[in-house]
Design an enzyme around this catalytic site. Structure first.
Site, short mmCIF file in Angstrom:
data_model
loop_
_atom_site.label_atom_id
_atom_site.label_comp_id
_atom_site.label_asym_id
_atom_site.label_seq_id
_atom_site.Cartn_x
_atom_site.Cartn_y
_atom_site.Cartn_z
N ASN A 42 0.84 -1.19 0.00
CA ASN A 42 0.00 0.00 0.00
C ASN A 42 0.88 1.25 0.00
OD1 ASN A 42 -2.62 -1.27 0.20
ND2 ASN A 42 -1.96 -1.92 2.25
N ASN A 43 2.19 1.04 -0.09
CA ASN A 43 3.12 2.16 -0.02
C ASN A 43 3.52 2.56 -1.44
OD1 ASN A 43 5.56 3.63 0.10
ND2 ASN A 43 6.03 2.80 2.14
N HIS A 54 5.50 4.79 -2.54
CA HIS A 54 6.93 5.05 -2.76
C HIS A 54 7.67 3.76 -3.08
CE1 HIS A 54 6.33 9.10 -1.22
NE2 HIS A 54 5.67 8.56 -0.21
N ASP A 75 9.08 -6.24 2.98
CA ASP A 75 8.98 -5.76 4.35
C ASP A 75 10.34 -5.17 4.70
OD1 ASP A 75 6.87 -5.70 6.51
OD2 ASP A 75 8.64 -6.30 7.66
N TYR A 99 12.26 7.67 6.34
CA TYR A 99 13.39 8.14 7.14
C TYR A 99 14.57 8.61 6.28
CZ TYR A 99 10.71 5.78 10.77
OH TYR A 99 9.70 5.39 11.63
N HIS A 154 18.89 -0.71 0.45
CA HIS A 154 18.46 -2.05 0.88
C HIS A 154 17.50 -2.65 -0.14
CE1 HIS A 154 15.88 1.15 2.10
NE2 HIS A 154 14.97 0.40 2.68
#
Ligand code: ITT
Length: 201
Positions: A10-11, A13, A72, A155, A181
């Site tokens: 749902n992100n 980005h 995740d 972040y 990552h």
């Protein structure tokens, strides 16, 4: 022929970063909205990133016959016992968003000399009845003393990447994908897909 895959997120980005990494290789990445997939709220209650990625991927794999990937990820700060870690998204939402979460982290690090941190990303691929596969990427760096930069999300404005020698927020999408990552996990996924699907360059 293009290879098609669904990203269970749902992100927006994440979706943007994954698309920009995979699309040059003729891999079409669908978001949930593109296919009108309505996923019931799944609880990300595993004790590992890979466990949560598997929960998300399997929930979507029930709804489509395309291969599904889920990401995740989280930020681990050494001097703070590796928080927010697995709860990076929840930490931010509990404080009203990433701007406040960033302020909170900077406050908690005020008297700390060790500012080392790492981003972790576990991508799980679920394809038909095959065994789910895990691709992991880690980006090492440190938390800066103040926020800066307008790129990226979450972040990124306080994460100085040792590889890029800049904050993630100061990188273009392509530059971030080369050292992040998520980019590292995606590179491993791409390597696997190239071996198993000859159409992928
Ligand atoms: P989905 O579960 O729907 O994919 P989410 O944002 O809730 O979206 P996660 O549970 O994996 O995803 O939490 C990841 C959080 O970690 C994310 O919301 C940010 O707070 C942080 N994060 C992960 N990757 C990041 C990145 O590249 N830059 C900045 N923050 C990141």
């Amino acid at each position: 022929m293009n290879f098609e895959i669904v990203l269970a997120t749902n992100n927006k980005h994440k979706l943007q970063e994954v698309r920009s990494f995979l699309s040059p290789h003729k891999i079409v990445v669908y978001g949930l909205n593109d296919l009108n997939l309505k996923v019931e709220d799944v609880e990300e209650n595993a004790s590992t990133y890979q466990g949560n990625a598997l929960i998300k991927a399997q929930a979507v794999a029930k709804l489509t016959s395309f291969p599904v990937i889920a990401d995740d990820s989280g930020l681990e700060i050494e001097a703070l016992d590796n928080i927010p870690g697995l709860k990076s998204a929840r930490f931010a939402s509990s404080l009203g968003g990433h701007d406040n979460a960033i302020k909170e982290i900077l406050k908690r690090l005020e008297d700390k000399n060790n500012r080392k941190a790492r981003f972790i990303c576990d991508i799980v691929l679920v394809n038909d009845g095959d065994k789910p596969l895990l691709f992991e990427g880690i980006a090492e760096g440190e938390i800066t003393k103040e926020r800066d930069g307008n790129g990226g999300f979450g972040y990124d404005p306080i994460f100085y990447s040792y590889d890029a020698k800049k904050r993630f927020s100061e990188l273009s999408e392509e530059e971030k994908n080369r050292v992040s990552h998520r980019g590292k996990a995606l590179y491993k996924l791409l390597t696997y897909l190239r071996i198993t699907h000859q159409s992928i360059k």
